[in-house]
Motif scaffolding. Structure first.
Motif, PDB file in Angstrom:
ATOM      1  N   GLU A 202     -47.998  -0.400 -67.671  1.00 32.48           N
ATOM      2  CA  GLU A 202     -48.831   0.624 -67.039  1.00 32.48           C
ATOM      3  C   GLU A 202     -50.039   0.969 -67.906  1.00 32.48           C
ATOM      4  O   GLU A 202     -51.139   1.137 -67.405  1.00 32.48           O
ATOM      5  CB  GLU A 202     -47.991   1.874 -66.765  1.00 32.48           C
ATOM      6  CG  GLU A 202     -47.049   1.741 -65.594  1.00 32.48           C
ATOM      7  CD  GLU A 202     -47.779   1.357 -64.316  1.00 32.48           C
ATOM      8  OE1 GLU A 202     -48.660   2.113 -63.875  1.00 32.48           O
ATOM      9  OE2 GLU A 202     -47.467   0.284 -63.773  1.00 32.48           O
ATOM     10  N   GLN A 203     -49.845   1.038 -69.221  1.00 29.25           N
ATOM     11  CA  GLN A 203     -50.935   1.344 -70.132  1.00 29.25           C
ATOM     12  C   GLN A 203     -51.964   0.211 -70.108  1.00 29.25           C
ATOM     13  O   GLN A 203     -53.182   0.458 -70.148  1.00 29.25           O
ATOM     14  CB  GLN A 203     -50.403   1.531 -71.556  1.00 29.25           C
ATOM     15  CG  GLN A 203     -51.452   2.057 -72.533  1.00 29.25           C
ATOM     16  CD  GLN A 203     -52.037   3.388 -72.100  1.00 29.25           C
ATOM     17  OE1 GLN A 203     -51.299   4.330 -71.797  1.00 29.25           O
ATOM     18  NE2 GLN A 203     -53.363   3.489 -72.082  1.00 29.25           N
ATOM     19  N   SER A 204     -51.486  -1.026 -70.007  1.00 26.44           N
ATOM     20  CA  SER A 204     -52.377  -2.186 -69.942  1.00 26.44           C
ATOM     21  C   SER A 204     -53.238  -2.111 -68.680  1.00 26.44           C
ATOM     22  O   SER A 204     -54.443  -2.409 -68.722  1.00 26.44           O
ATOM     23  CB  SER A 204     -51.566  -3.474 -69.950  1.00 26.44           C
ATOM     24  OG  SER A 204     -52.397  -4.586 -69.772  1.00 26.44           O
ATOM     25  N   LYS A 205     -52.646  -1.693 -67.560  1.00 23.62           N
ATOM     26  CA  LYS A 205     -53.406  -1.551 -66.303  1.00 23.62           C
ATOM     27  C   LYS A 205     -54.477  -0.490 -66.433  1.00 23.62           C
ATOM     28  O   LYS A 205     -55.606  -0.657 -65.972  1.00 23.62           O
ATOM     29  CB  LYS A 205     -52.459  -1.216 -65.148  1.00 23.62           C
ATOM     30  CG  LYS A 205     -51.556  -2.358 -64.712  1.00 23.62           C
ATOM     31  CD  LYS A 205     -50.671  -1.910 -63.568  1.00 23.62           C
ATOM     32  CE  LYS A 205     -49.756  -3.046 -63.127  1.00 23.62           C
ATOM     33  NZ  LYS A 205     -48.853  -2.609 -62.028  1.00 23.62           N
ATOM     34  N   ILE A 206     -54.110   0.611 -67.057  1.00 26.63           N
ATOM     35  CA  ILE A 206     -55.070   1.718 -67.254  1.00 26.63           C
ATOM     36  C   ILE A 206     -56.249   1.260 -68.107  1.00 26.63           C
ATOM     37  O   ILE A 206     -57.407   1.527 -67.812  1.00 26.63           O
ATOM     38  CB  ILE A 206     -54.374   2.920 -67.892  1.00 26.63           C
ATOM     39  CG1 ILE A 206     -53.367   3.536 -66.898  1.00 26.63           C
ATOM     40  CG2 ILE A 206     -55.390   3.977 -68.323  1.00 26.63           C
ATOM     41  CD1 ILE A 206     -52.471   4.603 -67.500  1.00 26.63           C
ATOM     42  N   ASN A 207     -55.931   0.531 -69.181  1.00 24.00           N
ATOM     43  CA  ASN A 207     -56.993   0.041 -70.087  1.00 24.00           C
ATOM     44  C   ASN A 207     -57.934  -0.913 -69.361  1.00 24.00           C
ATOM     45  O   ASN A 207     -59.152  -0.910 -69.594  1.00 24.00           O
ATOM     46  CB  ASN A 207     -56.367  -0.643 -71.301  1.00 24.00           C
ATOM     47  CG  ASN A 207     -55.639   0.339 -72.210  1.00 24.00           C
ATOM     48  OD1 ASN A 207     -55.925   1.549 -72.175  1.00 24.00           O
ATOM     49  ND2 ASN A 207     -54.704  -0.147 -73.003  1.00 24.00           N
ATOM     50  N   LYS A 208     -57.370  -1.770 -68.480  1.00 25.02           N
ATOM     51  CA  LYS A 208     -58.192  -2.732 -67.761  1.00 25.02           C
ATOM     52  C   LYS A 208     -59.121  -2.017 -66.766  1.00 25.02           C
ATOM     53  O   LYS A 208     -60.260  -2.440 -66.541  1.00 25.02           O
ATOM     54  CB  LYS A 208     -57.305  -3.722 -67.010  1.00 25.02           C
ATOM     55  CG  LYS A 208     -56.632  -4.743 -67.930  1.00 25.02           C
ATOM     56  CD  LYS A 208     -55.725  -5.703 -67.138  1.00 25.02           C
ATOM     57  CE  LYS A 208     -55.057  -6.688 -68.081  1.00 25.02           C
ATOM     58  NZ  LYS A 208     -54.131  -7.590 -67.348  1.00 25.02           N
TER      59      LYS A 208
END
Length: 210
Positions: A202-208
């Protein structure tokens, strides 16, 4: 071995209730981060035949505000066929509650595709024994392809069990299988580790997005 002993000594219903509670509680925690994540719970035939099974399932889902569509009850094919008359009503009741029904280890029994259609089974999981040699055995490859086509004809999603290599994954993708599970994706992990993996995703999606 453990399950058969629990069934023999009349402990499987209580154990099954505990597993349902733990699983759905864990699901509710995961859904706070990832609403689409679902959980598959193996259910014993003896559990399903218990008169209190459906009411307890509803009680636990209500207690943790779980989305029924994210709860998948897995029943082995051999168990379904040997008890089909008794299990039909219970499976229909479970579907009315809104949970998903999966047939586990498909190919190890002799179920009719018509039976699976009538029960409105949501998922068929092709047994690992057909996947192990799918790259080298044309017969297994043909069986997997035929099962997939039949399942899709009755509106059932197909999962391949026991994918361990990129070659196996490439073949099942060519065959139109919808999902897979196996060591290629991940070996079993603890709830804490699974939760951590979801948080990272989820954090990776937010960063992208940023």
């Amino acid at each position: 071995e453990f399950i058969s002993v629990a069934e023999e000594h009349g402990l499987i219903v209580e154990l099954g209730q505990l597993i349902l509670k733990m699983s759905i509680e864990a699901l509710a925690d995961m859904n706070k981060i990832h609403p689409s994540i679902s959980i598959s719970i193996n259910v014993s035939v003896i559990q399903l035949e218990d008169d209190n099974f459906i009411s307890y399932l509803q009680f636990i889902m209500n207690k943790y505000s779980a989305n029924p569509a994210n709860v998948h009850l897995e029943i082995t094919e051999t168990a379904m066929i040997s008890n089909i008359t008794k299990l039909t009503n219970r499976i229909i009741q479970a579907k009315e509650v809104g949970v998903m029904i999966s047939v586990d280890d498909f190919g190890t029994g002799f179920s009719s595709i018509a039976v699976l259609r009538n029960l409105q089974v949501d998922y068929i999981k092709i047994d690992k024994s057909y996947i192990d040699n799918i790259c080298s055995c044309d017969k297994d490859k043909s069986i997997v392809s035929a099962v997939t086509k039949m399942a899709h004809t009755i509106g059932t999603t197909v999962i391949a069990e026991g994918i361990e290599t990129d070659e196996q994954l490439a073949l099942i993708r060519q065959g139109g299988i919808d999902f897979y599970q196996g060591y290629l994706f991940s070996k079993p992990v603890s709830f804490e580790d699974a939760f951590h993996i979801l948080e990272q995703e989820e954090q990776s999606k937010i960063n992208k997005q940023h």
